[in-house]
Design a protein around this motif. Sequence first.
Motif: not given
Length: 342
Positions: A12, A30-31, A49, A63, A66
Amino acid sequence: MFGKRIGVDLGTANVLIYVRGRGIVIREPSVVAVAQRDNTIVAVGGEAREMLGRAPGAIAVIRPMRDGVIADYLTTEAMLRYFIGKVVGRFNIIKPEVMVCTPAGVTSVEQRAVRDAAEAAGARRPAQLVPEPLAAAIGARIPVGSPRGHMVVDIGGGRTEAAVISMYGIVVSESVRVAGDRLDEAIAVYVKRRHNLLIGDRTAEEVKIDVGSALPVEEELTTDVRGRDQISGLPKNITVTSQEITQAIQDPLASILGAIRAVLERTPPELASDVMDRGIVLSGGSALLRNLDRLISQEIGIPCSVVENPMECVAVGAGIALEHLDLIRRAQPPEGDFLAGY
């Protein structure tokens, strides 16, 4: 490039990629930043990020993961394609063999989404999947092939996964959607209520890293926090203490302790005895929270320790797991076969 084997921790908060013989080669947030005008990728990973909370309205900073699962399939695929391309080269003909970690509690639909995204991003078919707690145990060099019980608690960004493992199989597991992100949220809510200061997720995470602790520390820590004053609407600077943050994160920590208790309550007696002897092992980035192992030992009554490289062991374990596919597949129940192909 022939025979390249890759382990992917699709988390995540962060994506880590392990390549056999080279170790961890990718460690990125994770962006993904996407231009809304033409839906093109602007930036991925650390560069994206940096745009969180700072990008103009025309650029969406997403992102795509989730609570440990895919929330935005197309963006996840683009992110994986970018990272796998960096590892194997954009024009590599031979596709790599890829093992991706997924939470132990995911549904078959969520499993298929991860597998499809990995294959669309360039993995050899079928992409393999492995439960995160098992990958963490393998990466921590725990002898999971023996008929002994080993308890692993993987605390990432979106989920906490607690499991008892024996003979490459998960005997009992519990998954809760409480982990690093919830700790950050709890800190942001506390600062808002106590100090009338609005802060973003990144600032809350920085506060957690700087002064966060699961138990009160002997020498109190302090850090400056900058945000927007709720009353005046103007920028403001305050100082928060480690004691305040410890108080702020008690509720999410209680949920993590509840998941550990739930696993132990369902563990067969012989394996529970093994866990008492060997203790609980913590992995995942959020396992680095100060005194978390002490809190678990104190509340559960079982020795607890953090693995040597908590952020890396899941990705490393995924890569190593490719060498034990038959043993892992044999230990998976038919209705939840993580390693099944098409």
